[in-house]
Motif scaffolding. Structure first.
Motif, PDB file in Angstrom:
ATOM      1  N   ASN A 267       0.801  -1.227   0.000  1.00  0.00           N
ATOM      2  CA  ASN A 267       0.000   0.000   0.000  1.00  0.00           C
ATOM      3  C   ASN A 267       0.831   1.272   0.000  1.00  0.00           C
ATOM      4  O   ASN A 267       0.500   2.242  -0.687  1.00  0.00           O
ATOM      5  CB  ASN A 267      -0.942   0.020   1.204  1.00  0.00           C
ATOM      6  N   ILE A 324      -4.367   3.236   9.135  1.00  0.00           N
ATOM      7  CA  ILE A 324      -3.665   2.867   7.897  1.00  0.00           C
ATOM      8  C   ILE A 324      -3.172   1.426   7.967  1.00  0.00           C
ATOM      9  O   ILE A 324      -3.251   0.680   6.985  1.00  0.00           O
ATOM     10  CB  ILE A 324      -2.500   3.846   7.645  1.00  0.00           C
ATOM     11  N   LEU A 339      -4.945   7.661   0.663  1.00  0.00           N
ATOM     12  CA  LEU A 339      -3.868   7.196   1.539  1.00  0.00           C
ATOM     13  C   LEU A 339      -2.660   8.109   1.435  1.00  0.00           C
ATOM     14  O   LEU A 339      -2.041   8.445   2.454  1.00  0.00           O
ATOM     15  CB  LEU A 339      -3.480   5.762   1.177  1.00  0.00           C
TER      16      LEU A 339
END
Length: 393
Positions: A267, A324, A339
């Protein structure tokens, strides 16, 4: 002159136990006990301290100190020594005194007992066990007595009635809530608390329910806070990683380390592919996890800005950092820019928290000897029914 008829009656009664059949002798004993219960009703019951009863152990903190200096004297030998041990840990709720438990037939009427249960005893251990434990505590098969530091729990079972008696010694050492103790005994990580201190503010635990135990948010919480772990934990999470490697112990840690690495690699790194701090953090964590050590991670951080400083994050930033690492991966395309916006301004302290959280956890569990489920007497591992605490005089 002697009344021989009366003598014959007395002798017949005296020799009755020797000639009467076993069934009828047991029947007479039961009848005699019940007659005594009617005569002395107070002896037919005992105090109780049950985890499931809100009057006995109310929700909230298990231990509440009064307005004056709180004294924690610990164990003192007496026929009701649990008043100093259990009473020194559990909040003395006045309503509990009204709750009495009927003694089972196998307990003597002339002795005092406290009716309790397995969870109450194990939570007592969590609140009283010493912070510094000698190594190599784990024993197999389980010992007959839990004796570590200043905490002693001895359990014996009557082979005929199955009644389990316990005797406990220990002194209050740490505050836990009823929810925290329950979840710790169900396999939550030993760093778990309902709230964490992030800098100078309190934030709710990133473990919202059981499904969050395997995620990485709580590891980041360890890196952001100074929360001290409970010295022992229930090692009941079994974990096999993506490579098929089964960890023989400490599954609750290994599964979350892999989740932290997944979030970093899948991510975060694609958003900042050339960031030396992200790559250094991943390399350092991979080294610690693969080698099962908290040492020698620093060389992988050379040339990066990752250090021991955790940074000063405000409450919303702390909450964002934990969220997160509770996300799944890979993140959908539509959420990647969100994000980026969430993490870009706090990236360095978050990376530091990831490294420091993994390091602190491995430091805690790298050596065996903290697995409470492998240290307990078998009677406390298997028995979920009532236990009866007894005094020592």
């Amino acid at each position: 002159m002697a009344d021989w008829s009366m003598v014959q009656v007395v002798l017949a009664v005296a020799f009755l136990p020797f000639v009467i059949q076993g069934f009828w002798l047991g029947f007479i004993r039961v009848c005699f006990r019940r007659i005594m219960l009617l005569i002395e009703s107070e002896r037919s019951t005992c105090e109780q301290l049950l985890w499931s009863e809100a009057d006995d152990i109310p929700d909230g903190p298990l231990h509440v100190c009064g307005p004056q200096l709180c004294q924690h004297p610990g164990h003192a030998p007496s026929s009701k020594c649990w008043t100093m041990t259990f009473g020194g840990v559990y909040h003395a709720n006045p309503a509990r005194r009204r709750n009495r438990h009927r003694k089972p037939d196998g307990l003597p009427l002339n002795h005092e007992f406290l009716c309790t249960d397995r969870t109450t005893v194990l939570a007592f251990i969590l609140c009283t066990i010493d912070n510094f434990l000698p190594r190599a505590l784990v024993q197999w098969p389980p010992p007959s007595i839990f004796d570590h530091g200043s905490v002693i729990v001895a359990a014996t079972q009557d082979p005929h009635t199955g009644i389990v008696r316990v005797h406990v010694e220990g002194q209050f050492r740490r505050h836990l809530t009823k929810v925290e103790a329950s979840r710790l005994l169900n396999g939550y990580p030993p760093f778990y608390r309902e709230t964490l201190q992030c800098g100078s503010v309190d934030i709710p635990s990133p473990i919202k329910d059981d499904s969050y135990v395997k995620r990485g948010g709580w590891v980041i919480g360890v890196g952001l806070s100074n929360t001290a772990p409970v010295p022992v934990y229930m090692d009941c999470v079994k974990y096999t990683d993506a490579q098929g490697r089964t960890r023989p112990r400490s599954g609750v840690f290994w599964q979350s380390f892999d989740w932290v690495l997944m979030i970093l690699k899948t991510n975060i790194l694609p958003l900042f592919p050339h960031d030396r701090n992200i790559n250094a953090t991943i390399n350092a964590i991979v080294h610690m996890v693969q080698n099962e050590t908290d040492s020698n991670g620093e060389p992988w951080l050379v040339g990066s800005d990752i250090g021991s400083t955790r940074g000063n994050l405000y409450r919303p930033e702390c909450m964002r950092a934990l969220a997160i690492f509770n996300q799944t991966a890979p993140l959908p395309q539509s959420l990647q820019e969100t994000l980026r916006a969430d993490i870009e301004s706090i990236l360095l302290p978050v990376l530091t928290a990831a490294y420091e959280g993994v390091r602190r956890c491995i430091e805690y569990m790298k050596n065996p000897g903290r697995e409470l489920d492998r240290m307990l007497p078998e009677l406390l591992l298997q028995n979920s029914e009532l236990l009866y605490a007894e005094g020592c005089l």
